[in-house]
Structures are given as structure tokens and as C-alpha cells.
Design an enzyme around this catalytic site. Structure first.
Site, PDB file in Angstrom:
ATOM      1  CG  PHE A   1      -9.330  -1.906   3.761  1.00 52.60           C
ATOM      2  CD1 PHE A   1      -8.147  -2.073   4.467  1.00 52.60           C
ATOM      3  CD2 PHE A   1      -9.267  -1.289   2.519  1.00 52.60           C
ATOM      4  CE1 PHE A   1      -6.932  -1.643   3.959  1.00 52.60           C
ATOM      5  CE2 PHE A   1      -8.065  -0.852   1.999  1.00 52.60           C
ATOM      6  CZ  PHE A   1      -6.893  -1.039   2.730  1.00 52.60           C
TER       7      PHE A   1
ATOM      8  NE  ARG B   1      -1.314  -1.556   3.678  1.00 55.96           N
ATOM      9  CZ  ARG B   1      -1.354  -1.590   5.004  1.00 55.96           C
ATOM     10  NH1 ARG B   1      -2.427  -1.155   5.635  1.00 55.96           N
ATOM     11  NH2 ARG B   1      -0.339  -2.031   5.703  1.00 55.96           N
TER      12      ARG B   1
ATOM     13  CE  LYS C   1      -2.611  -5.886  -6.671  1.00 56.61           C
ATOM     14  NZ  LYS C   1      -1.429  -5.161  -6.409  1.00 56.61           N
TER      15      LYS C   1
ATOM     16  CB  CYS D   1      -4.423  -0.045  -6.755  1.00 53.27           C
ATOM     17  SG  CYS D   1      -2.643   0.075  -6.904  1.00 53.27           S
TER      18      CYS D   1
HETATM   19  C1  UDX Z   1      -4.187  -0.928  -2.470  1.00 53.09           C
HETATM   20  C2  UDX Z   1      -4.111  -2.252  -1.699  1.00 53.09           C
HETATM   21  O1  UDX Z   1      -4.411  -2.028  -0.317  1.00 53.09           O
HETATM   22  C3  UDX Z   1      -2.732  -2.878  -1.857  1.00 53.09           C
HETATM   23  O2  UDX Z   1      -2.690  -4.146  -1.217  1.00 53.09           O
HETATM   24  C4  UDX Z   1      -2.446  -3.044  -3.352  1.00 53.09           C
HETATM   25  O3  UDX Z   1      -1.149  -3.577  -3.539  1.00 53.09           O
HETATM   26  C5  UDX Z   1      -2.565  -1.713  -4.064  1.00 53.09           C
HETATM   27  O4  UDX Z   1      -3.864  -1.146  -3.834  1.00 53.09           O
HETATM   28  P1  UDX Z   1      -3.323   1.583  -2.058  1.00 53.09           P
HETATM   29  O5  UDX Z   1      -4.086   1.924  -3.306  1.00 53.09           O
HETATM   30  O6  UDX Z   1      -1.937   2.066  -1.888  1.00 53.09           O
HETATM   31  O7  UDX Z   1      -3.266  -0.017  -1.869  1.00 53.09           O
HETATM   32  O8  UDX Z   1      -4.152   2.165  -0.811  1.00 53.09           O
HETATM   33  P2  UDX Z   1      -5.211   1.619   0.253  1.00 53.09           P
HETATM   34  O9  UDX Z   1      -4.678   1.844   1.602  1.00 53.09           O
HETATM   35  O10 UDX Z   1      -5.681   0.250  -0.057  1.00 53.09           O
HETATM   36  O11 UDX Z   1      -6.422   2.654   0.031  1.00 53.09           O
HETATM   37  C6  UDX Z   1      -7.116   2.718  -1.209  1.00 53.09           C
HETATM   38  C7  UDX Z   1      -8.267   3.694  -1.106  1.00 53.09           C
HETATM   39  O12 UDX Z   1      -9.271   3.208  -0.224  1.00 53.09           O
HETATM   40  C8  UDX Z   1      -7.878   5.075  -0.552  1.00 53.09           C
HETATM   41  O13 UDX Z   1      -8.519   6.069  -1.324  1.00 53.09           O
HETATM   42  C9  UDX Z   1      -8.398   5.078   0.872  1.00 53.09           C
HETATM   43  O14 UDX Z   1      -8.730   6.352   1.328  1.00 53.09           O
HETATM   44  C10 UDX Z   1      -9.639   4.203   0.723  1.00 53.09           C
HETATM   45  N1  UDX Z   1     -10.040   3.523   1.965  1.00 53.09           N
HETATM   46  C11 UDX Z   1      -9.229   2.598   2.536  1.00 53.09           C
HETATM   47  C12 UDX Z   1     -11.273   3.841   2.545  1.00 53.09           C
HETATM   48  O15 UDX Z   1     -12.025   4.680   2.040  1.00 53.09           O
HETATM   49  N2  UDX Z   1     -11.632   3.179   3.696  1.00 53.09           N
HETATM   50  C13 UDX Z   1     -10.860   2.240   4.275  1.00 53.09           C
HETATM   51  O16 UDX Z   1     -11.278   1.680   5.307  1.00 53.09           O
HETATM   52  C14 UDX Z   1      -9.612   1.938   3.689  1.00 53.09           C
END
Ligand code: UDX
Length: 437
Positions: free
Chosen positions: A249, A154, A204, A260
């Protein structure tokens, strides 16, 4: 071991740096000459906590170097990782042209046995195509194996995720390739799951879409909470305490963004349709995500009535905290919409302003140099990204500086009780609104 990583973006750079840090010799390759020059000069082109230090340490120890030449990488490594972008096309499908080009280029310089590992996120069945392509362009007839090794890091905690992964997935057919891959990952002491290539590729897409589904689930619940007077944070705690569900999450907000989730879900929908097994559940995940952004805008409009000429402070531009990445950021989308409706937006982000400034739609926004400067004379404050820095701002000072103390918290970062005490009008996601008496 001697490794090369083709593609020095977020995944490639963090992976290369961490591989070097556990003792491998790593060559990072990129076709962006400017980026390679920067890296060779000790400059790190992205902000990722801990990354710069690891890069400097391993460059000094001569375990990590950078080059623009794929040939140099392939010649000097036993395993070649591919970590190039696989962006989304307008129709939702994945653009695999960078991957295909790299596969051809590797094939052209392949002289001895190499393991070619795909780390980029790709639709199931891509590994087969990569193998076909390498076979077709394999000028010297060298032996090779293709492996799928998806990355789960992440942004914002990529180094920690890479150094202490939950699992390593190795999708391969050949025992020799599996043995070599196990050696690469031995120092990380993480559970390893060996599968066929297609299963690894699917893992993935399934992992990312499942996480997005959790977010959309709680966001849909947040709307029900607002309509019924329940508190989404308490609901998330209550269901998250069931270890089968888990609290991670389940943070309600203005939707997921980033490079992503939106892309991978669109790609998974497309490939599922192409395989004749449409994954319609994911369309609902997308719909809820879009509806959540619209619901937030509606709440802003309902309170402020007309947005035209309103001075609105926005805290946060990156798609999540602890990164400078603004790609597919919900905060950017929000600012774009506020500007479109004629609002005067004053934005502040601890790390994302440079990249945000370069984005055309938000060029009209004003950029402040601190969170407090942004709220000065503002008629409303919008919290769009949950940076820790914002949680520590003195809200009494914020109230003094604002023209009208109205806060829309898109990430449930602030404490409703504190805002009530200070006399703010406060809207957050899935929690009772605070209105001054
Ligand atoms: C994600 C996956 O978590 C990771 O395993 C993969 O390799 C790449 O995609 P990333 O995109 O870096 O990682 O961020 P992540 O922390 O997953 O957050 C993604 C989005 O979800 C963000 O916009 C975040 O704000 C949102 N989010 C996350 C929420 O709205 N609520 C949550 O509880 C968690």
C-alpha cells in the site's frame, strides 16, 4: 454448520461461497429477485477470480443455495450473517437503512436462538442499535446474540483473502456466540481475535483508514519527488524495507477509489465528530487523495495544452485490476473530467466496460474492444488502472498506432526506460518525466 448470509453482493456472495467450500451448509439471501434467479440458474453476477468455480462446485454438492426469503434463511441456520450495503449519504454519513430493515425482518421471523452477525462495514456502536432493533421487533421473544465480524477481503483477490485471512475478528459479548463463531472459522486456520463489539467495529474503520493513509502518504511524497527529481518507487522501496512500515500500500498513483476507502473514511470522520473526538488527520488523507487526481489532470493539460477535440485513449476503467467494479473508480472520474473538457475519449478495460457503459457521465466516451484499438490515432494514452494485460502490450506497436506518442501513466505501470528508448513523451507519478530529444 448451517449458515445464512443476508445480502448477496461482493462480500455476501464471496463469504457464502467460501463458507460452503470449507463444508458449511449455506443459504445466500437477497431481496433482488433478478439476482437470485440468475444465481439459481448458475450465473454469477460479478466478476471475481475463482468465484464462479467455487459457487458451481458447492451448488452441485448441495452445500450452497440461493433464496429471496429471509425467513427461509433464518429458519434453516444457526448463524445469520448480514452483509448488506451501507452506502454513503451525501453528507458523508452512512446510510444504515438496509441494515436496520434486515434487522427488523430477522426479528419478525426469529423463533429460536440465533447468532446475528454483522459483516457490513458500520460505524462503531451500530451493533448496539442492531441488538435494540431486534429486541424491539422480536415477535416471538426468541433469544439471540449480536456479533460484529468485520470482513477484510479485497476485490480482485477476495476468494484468496477469505480462504487465507490474516486474522478473524470476532466482536461479541456472549461466550456461546463466541464458541459458535470459532467453529465457523476453524477450517480457515487463521489467528482469531476476540473483542467487544465496539472494538471489532472500530478495527474495520481503523484498518481501512490506515491503509488509505499509507496511500495518501506516498502520494504526497510523490509530489515532493516530482519537484525534487527523486524517484517515488525507490523511496517506497527504501522505507518499505523497514518491517515496521512494510512496502504494501505504498504504490503511488492517481489516488484510491472503490466502494470502501472513500466511503469508510468519510464515515469514520463523521462518527469521530459525533463522538466529540474529531479525527482530522483523515481529512488530510482525503485532501491529498483529491489533490493527486487534480495534479494528474494538470499534468495532462500542461502537455496537451487544450483538451478539446483531442483523441485520448484511456486504459482501465475499474477502480483496481482484476475486478469489474467501477464504483467510485478514479478512472471513471478522470474520464468524466476529460469529457467535460471536450476531449474525445476512447476507453478500454478488460472487464469493466459493461458496468462503465451504464454510468451516465461517461456515456459519451467511445469504447474500444482492445488496448491497441483504443490507442489507434490517439494523441495521448492515459493508464488509469494497472491491469496486467496493459503491462504486456507491445509498446513499439502502440507508438506506431498513436498519432502523437504521449503517455500519462497514473499507476506507474510502464517502464520509463523502455518508453525513453522508444521515443515516447512519458509522465508517471513521482518519477522523472521522459521527454523525447
Ligand atoms: C479495501 C481493503 O483493502 C479491504 O481490506 C477491505 O475489506 C475493503 O476495502 P478494496 O477496496 O477491494 O479493499 O481494494 P484495495 O486493494 O484496498 O484498493 C483500494 C484502492 O486503493 C484502489 O483504488 C487502489 O488502486 C488503491 N491503491 C491501493 C493505491 O492507490 N495504492 C496502493 O498501494 C494500494
Amino acid at each position: 454448520m448451517d449458515l445464512s448470509i443476508i445480502g448477496s453482493g461482493y462480500v455476501g456472495l464471496v463469504t457464502g461461497a467460501c463458507f460452503a467450500d470449507v463444508g458449511h451448509n449455506v443459504i445466500c439471501v437477497d431481496n433482488d429477485a433478478q439476482k437470485i434467479k440468475q444465481l439459481q440458474a448458475g450465473e454469477v453476477p460479478i466478476y471475481e477470480p475463482g468465484l464462479e468455480e467455487i459457487i458451481h462446485r458447492n451448488v452441485s454438492a448441495r452445500r450452497l443455495r440461493f433464496t429471496g426469503s429471509i425467513e427461509e434463511g433464518v429458519n434453516n441456520s444457526q448463524i445469520v450473517f448480514i452483509a448488506v450495503p451501507t452506502p454513503q449519504q451525501p453528507d458523508g454519513d452512512v446510510d444504515l437503512s438496509f441494515l436496520e430493515k434486515v434487522a427488523r425482518e430477522i426479528a419478525g421471523v426469529l423463533r429460536d436462538y440465533r447468532v446475528i452477525v454483522d459483516k457490513s462495514t458500520v460505524p462503531v456502536k451500530t451493533g448496539e442499535k442492531v441488538a435494540q432493533s431486534i429486541k424491539r421487533y422480536n415477535r416471538h421473544g426468541a433469544d439471540f446474540d449480536v456479533v460484529s465480524n468485520p470482513e477484510f477481503l479485497r476485490e480482485g483477490c477476495a476468494v484468496a483473502d477469505l480462504m487465507r485471512p490474516d486474522r478473524i475478528v470476532i466482536g461479541a459479548q456472549s461466550e456461546h456466540a463466541i464458541d459458535l463463531m470459532k467453529k465457523v472459522y476453524e477450517p480457515f486456520m487463521a489467528p482469531m481475535l476476540v473483542t467487544d463489539i465496539s472494538s471489532a467495529e472500530l478495527i474495520k474503520h481503523c484498518a481501512n483508514s490506515f491503509l488509505a493513509l499509507k496511500i495518501s502518504y506516498i502520494n504526497a511524497v510523490s509530489a515532493i519527488c516530482e519537484a525534487s527529481g527523486a524517484d517515488v518507487e525507490k523511496v517506497a522501496d527504501g522505507i518499505g524495507m523497514d518491517h515496521r512500515i512494510g512496502r504494501d500500500f505504498l504504490n503511488a498513483g492517481i489516488g484510491y477509489g472503490g466502494s470502501c476507502f472513500p466511503k469508510d473514511i468519510a464515515a469514520f470522520i463523521t462518527i469521530s465528530e459525533r463522538l466529540g473526538t474529531p479525527f482530522n488527520l483523515l481529512k488530510e488523507v482525503q485532501r491529498i487523495n483529491n489533490a493527486q487526481k487534480e495534479r494528474f489532470l494538470k499534468a495532462i493539460r500542461e502537455t496537451l495544452w487544450v483538451l478539446r477535440e483531442k483523441r485520448i485513449a484511456v486504459w482501465g476503467l475499474t477502480f483496481k485490476p482484476d475486478t469489474d467494479d467501477v464504483r467510485s473508480s478514479v478512472a471513471i472520474e478522470l474520464v468524466t473530467n476529460l469529457l467535460r473538457e471536450g476531449a474525445h475519449v476512447v476507453a478500454y478495460d478488460p472487464k469493466g466496460m459493461q458496468k462503465a457503459r451504464a454510468l451516465k457521465p461517461i456515456a459519451e466516451a467511445e469504447f474500444a474492444s482492445s488496448a491497441l484499438e483504443a490507442v489507434t490515432d490517439a494523441e495521448a494514452l492515459v493508464v488509469a488502472t494497472e491491469w496486467n494485460e496493459f503491462a504486456n502490450v507491445d509498446l513499439a506497436v502502440v507508438k506506431d498506432k498513436m498519432r502523437t506518442p504521449i503517455v500519462f501513466d497514473g499507476r506507474n505501470l510502464l517502464d520509463p526506460e523502455t518508453l525513453r528508448r522508444l521515443g515516447f513523451h512519458y509522465y508517471s507519478i513521482g518519477r522523472a518525466s521522459v521527454k523525447p530529444q
